[in-house]
Design a protein around this motif. Sequence first.
Motif, PDB file in Angstrom:
ATOM      1  N   THR A 169       0.851  -1.186   0.000  1.00  0.00           N
ATOM      2  CA  THR A 169       0.000   0.000   0.000  1.00  0.00           C
ATOM      3  C   THR A 169       0.888   1.237   0.000  1.00  0.00           C
ATOM      4  OG1 THR A 169      -0.073   0.176   2.410  1.00  0.00           O
ATOM      5  CG2 THR A 169      -1.778  -1.196   1.346  1.00  0.00           C
ATOM      6  N   GLN A 170       0.303   2.354  -0.363  1.00  0.00           N
ATOM      7  CA  GLN A 170       1.054   3.613  -0.281  1.00  0.00           C
ATOM      8  C   GLN A 170       1.501   3.851   1.150  1.00  0.00           C
ATOM      9  OE1 GLN A 170      -1.335   6.773  -1.909  1.00  0.00           O
ATOM     10  NE2 GLN A 170      -0.676   6.321  -3.997  1.00  0.00           N
ATOM     11  N   LYS A 171       0.664   3.509   2.100  1.00  0.00           N
ATOM     12  CA  LYS A 171       1.001   3.709   3.510  1.00  0.00           C
ATOM     13  C   LYS A 171       2.231   2.893   3.918  1.00  0.00           C
ATOM     14  CE  LYS A 171      -1.124   3.772   8.063  1.00  0.00           C
ATOM     15  NZ  LYS A 171      -2.357   3.562   8.840  1.00  0.00           N
ATOM     16  N   GLU A 172       2.311   1.660   3.443  1.00  0.00           N
ATOM     17  CA  GLU A 172       3.461   0.802   3.771  1.00  0.00           C
ATOM     18  C   GLU A 172       4.755   1.360   3.192  1.00  0.00           C
ATOM     19  OE1 GLU A 172       1.847  -3.737   4.058  1.00  0.00           O
ATOM     20  OE2 GLU A 172       1.677  -2.757   2.094  1.00  0.00           O
ATOM     21  N   VAL A 173       4.704   1.770   1.934  1.00  0.00           N
ATOM     22  CA  VAL A 173       5.910   2.302   1.293  1.00  0.00           C
ATOM     23  C   VAL A 173       6.299   3.635   1.936  1.00  0.00           C
ATOM     24  CG1 VAL A 173       6.968   3.035  -0.868  1.00  0.00           C
ATOM     25  CG2 VAL A 173       5.408   1.095  -0.851  1.00  0.00           C
ATOM     26  N   ALA A 174       5.316   4.460   2.231  1.00  0.00           N
ATOM     27  CA  ALA A 174       5.586   5.734   2.882  1.00  0.00           C
ATOM     28  C   ALA A 174       6.245   5.517   4.242  1.00  0.00           C
ATOM     29  CB  ALA A 174       4.305   6.540   3.025  1.00  0.00           C
ATOM     30  N   ALA A 175       5.781   4.525   4.986  1.00  0.00           N
ATOM     31  CA  ALA A 175       6.378   4.217   6.286  1.00  0.00           C
ATOM     32  C   ALA A 175       7.845   3.805   6.119  1.00  0.00           C
ATOM     33  CB  ALA A 175       5.587   3.122   6.992  1.00  0.00           C
ATOM     34  N   TYR A 176       8.122   2.973   5.109  1.00  0.00           N
ATOM     35  CA  TYR A 176       9.503   2.573   4.828  1.00  0.00           C
ATOM     36  C   TYR A 176      10.373   3.793   4.522  1.00  0.00           C
ATOM     37  CZ  TYR A 176      13.496   0.847   2.183  1.00  0.00           C
ATOM     38  OH  TYR A 176      14.774   0.616   1.716  1.00  0.00           O
ATOM     39  N   LEU A 177       9.812   4.740   3.775  1.00  0.00           N
ATOM     40  CA  LEU A 177      10.549   5.945   3.393  1.00  0.00           C
ATOM     41  C   LEU A 177      10.563   7.004   4.495  1.00  0.00           C
ATOM     42  CD1 LEU A 177       9.166   6.314  -0.233  1.00  0.00           C
ATOM     43  CD2 LEU A 177      11.437   5.474   0.427  1.00  0.00           C
ATOM     44  N   ASN A 178       9.784   6.761   5.546  1.00  0.00           N
ATOM     45  CA  ASN A 178       9.664   7.704   6.655  1.00  0.00           C
ATOM     46  C   ASN A 178       9.079   9.051   6.204  1.00  0.00           C
ATOM     47  OD1 ASN A 178       9.830   8.224   9.411  1.00  0.00           O
ATOM     48  ND2 ASN A 178      11.826   9.198   9.206  1.00  0.00           N
ATOM     49  N   ILE A 179       8.023   8.960   5.386  1.00  0.00           N
ATOM     50  CA  ILE A 179       7.302  10.139   4.907  1.00  0.00           C
ATOM     51  C   ILE A 179       5.808   9.901   5.079  1.00  0.00           C
ATOM     52  CG2 ILE A 179       9.084  10.831   3.240  1.00  0.00           C
ATOM     53  CD1 ILE A 179       7.348   9.556   1.032  1.00  0.00           C
ATOM     54  N   LYS A 180       5.015  10.938   4.881  1.00  0.00           N
ATOM     55  CA  LYS A 180       3.563  10.807   4.958  1.00  0.00           C
ATOM     56  C   LYS A 180       3.034  10.120   3.701  1.00  0.00           C
ATOM     57  CE  LYS A 180       2.891  14.939   7.725  1.00  0.00           C
ATOM     58  NZ  LYS A 180       2.244  16.256   7.796  1.00  0.00           N
ATOM     59  N   GLN A 181       1.925   9.413   3.865  1.00  0.00           N
ATOM     60  CA  GLN A 181       1.299   8.743   2.728  1.00  0.00           C
ATOM     61  C   GLN A 181       0.893   9.754   1.671  1.00  0.00           C
ATOM     62  OE1 GLN A 181      -2.360   8.849   2.041  1.00  0.00           O
ATOM     63  NE2 GLN A 181      -1.889   7.810   0.128  1.00  0.00           N
ATOM     64  N   THR A 182       0.439  10.915   2.084  1.00  0.00           N
ATOM     65  CA  THR A 182       0.014  11.928   1.113  1.00  0.00           C
ATOM     66  C   THR A 182       1.190  12.415   0.273  1.00  0.00           C
ATOM     67  OG1 THR A 182       0.202  13.633   2.830  1.00  0.00           O
ATOM     68  CG2 THR A 182      -1.987  12.716   2.434  1.00  0.00           C
ATOM     69  N   THR A 183       2.362  12.501   0.884  1.00  0.00           N
ATOM     70  CA  THR A 183       3.559  12.888   0.137  1.00  0.00           C
ATOM     71  C   THR A 183       3.899  11.822  -0.887  1.00  0.00           C
ATOM     72  OG1 THR A 183       4.412  14.126   2.025  1.00  0.00           O
ATOM     73  CG2 THR A 183       6.014  13.492   0.328  1.00  0.00           C
ATOM     74  N   TYR A 184       3.844  10.560  -0.470  1.00  0.00           N
ATOM     75  CA  TYR A 184       4.140   9.470  -1.397  1.00  0.00           C
ATOM     76  C   TYR A 184       3.151   9.464  -2.554  1.00  0.00           C
ATOM     77  CZ  TYR A 184       5.072   5.037  -3.487  1.00  0.00           C
ATOM     78  OH  TYR A 184       5.369   4.090  -4.406  1.00  0.00           O
ATOM     79  N   SER A 185       1.892   9.699  -2.274  1.00  0.00           N
ATOM     80  CA  SER A 185       0.870   9.757  -3.315  1.00  0.00           C
ATOM     81  C   SER A 185       1.205  10.837  -4.338  1.00  0.00           C
ATOM     82  CB  SER A 185      -0.500  10.025  -2.692  1.00  0.00           C
ATOM     83  OG  SER A 185      -1.476  10.182  -3.693  1.00  0.00           O
ATOM     84  N   LYS A 186       1.670  11.958  -3.869  1.00  0.00           N
ATOM     85  CA  LYS A 186       2.042  13.052  -4.773  1.00  0.00           C
ATOM     86  C   LYS A 186       3.238  12.670  -5.641  1.00  0.00           C
ATOM     87  CE  LYS A 186       0.101  16.625  -1.838  1.00  0.00           C
ATOM     88  NZ  LYS A 186       0.365  17.747  -0.931  1.00  0.00           N
ATOM     89  N   TYR A 187       4.150  11.854  -5.104  1.00  0.00           N
ATOM     90  CA  TYR A 187       5.260  11.348  -5.928  1.00  0.00           C
ATOM     91  C   TYR A 187       4.706  10.513  -7.076  1.00  0.00           C
ATOM     92  CZ  TYR A 187       8.623  12.347  -2.092  1.00  0.00           C
ATOM     93  OH  TYR A 187       9.397  12.936  -1.131  1.00  0.00           O
ATOM     94  N   GLU A 188       3.813   9.581  -6.760  1.00  0.00           N
ATOM     95  CA  GLU A 188       3.259   8.703  -7.792  1.00  0.00           C
ATOM     96  C   GLU A 188       2.504   9.486  -8.861  1.00  0.00           C
ATOM     97  OE1 GLU A 188       0.862   5.464  -6.387  1.00  0.00           O
ATOM     98  OE2 GLU A 188       2.570   4.427  -5.488  1.00  0.00           O
ATOM     99  N   LEU A 189       1.826  10.531  -8.451  1.00  0.00           N
ATOM    100  CA  LEU A 189       1.039  11.329  -9.383  1.00  0.00           C
ATOM    101  C   LEU A 189       1.859  12.381 -10.123  1.00  0.00           C
ATOM    102  CD1 LEU A 189      -2.106  11.853  -7.138  1.00  0.00           C
ATOM    103  CD2 LEU A 189      -1.904  10.332  -9.124  1.00  0.00           C
ATOM    104  N   GLY A 190       3.109  12.546  -9.723  1.00  0.00           N
ATOM    105  CA  GLY A 190       3.957  13.535 -10.368  1.00  0.00           C
ATOM    106  C   GLY A 190       3.644  14.961  -9.942  1.00  0.00           C
ATOM    107  N   LYS A 191       2.978  15.109  -8.816  1.00  0.00           N
ATOM    108  CA  LYS A 191       2.622  16.453  -8.343  1.00  0.00           C
ATOM    109  C   LYS A 191       3.787  17.163  -7.667  1.00  0.00           C
ATOM    110  CE  LYS A 191      -2.322  15.783  -7.992  1.00  0.00           C
ATOM    111  NZ  LYS A 191      -3.512  15.954  -7.169  1.00  0.00           N
ATOM    112  N   ILE A 192       4.708  16.384  -7.122  1.00  0.00           N
ATOM    113  CA  ILE A 192       5.932  16.949  -6.539  1.00  0.00           C
ATOM    114  C   ILE A 192       7.114  16.100  -6.986  1.00  0.00           C
ATOM    115  CG2 ILE A 192       4.824  18.054  -4.546  1.00  0.00           C
ATOM    116  CD1 ILE A 192       5.725  15.706  -2.825  1.00  0.00           C
ATOM    117  N   ASN A 193       8.271  16.704  -7.017  1.00  0.00           N
ATOM    118  CA  ASN A 193       9.483  15.996  -7.433  1.00  0.00           C
ATOM    119  C   ASN A 193       9.915  14.988  -6.377  1.00  0.00           C
ATOM    120  OD1 ASN A 193       9.778  17.360  -9.876  1.00  0.00           O
ATOM    121  ND2 ASN A 193      10.891  19.029  -8.912  1.00  0.00           N
ATOM    122  N   VAL A 194      10.411  13.871  -6.858  1.00  0.00           N
ATOM    123  CA  VAL A 194      10.927  12.828  -5.976  1.00  0.00           C
ATOM    124  C   VAL A 194      12.403  13.108  -5.727  1.00  0.00           C
ATOM    125  CG1 VAL A 194      11.270  10.351  -5.677  1.00  0.00           C
ATOM    126  CG2 VAL A 194       9.314  11.174  -7.011  1.00  0.00           C
TER     127      VAL A 194
END
Length: 66
Positions: A16-41
Motif C-alpha cells: 500500500t502507499q502507507k506501507e511504502v511511505a512508512a519505509y521511506l519515513n514520509i507521509k502517505q500523502t507525500t508518497y501519493s504526490k510522488y506517484e502522481l507527479g505532483k511533486i518531485n521525488v
Amino acid sequence: MKFENIRNLREDNDKTQKEVAAYLNIKQTTYSKYELGKINVPIDVFIKLADYYTVSIDYLVGRGKK
C-alpha cells in the motif's frame, strides 16, 4: 512527470502507499504526490525505492530495464 513505474512496482509487490511511505519515513500523502507527479521525488527517495524493490533508478524513472 508521472512515475508510473513507482506505482506499478508498489502494486506488483502488493504494497500500500502507507506501507511504502512508512519505509521511506514520509507521509502517505507525500508518497501519493510522488506517484502522481505532483511533486518531485528527491534522489534519496529514488535510492531507497530502488533498494526496496531491487531495481535500478533508471527503471524507476522509465529509462531502462529492471
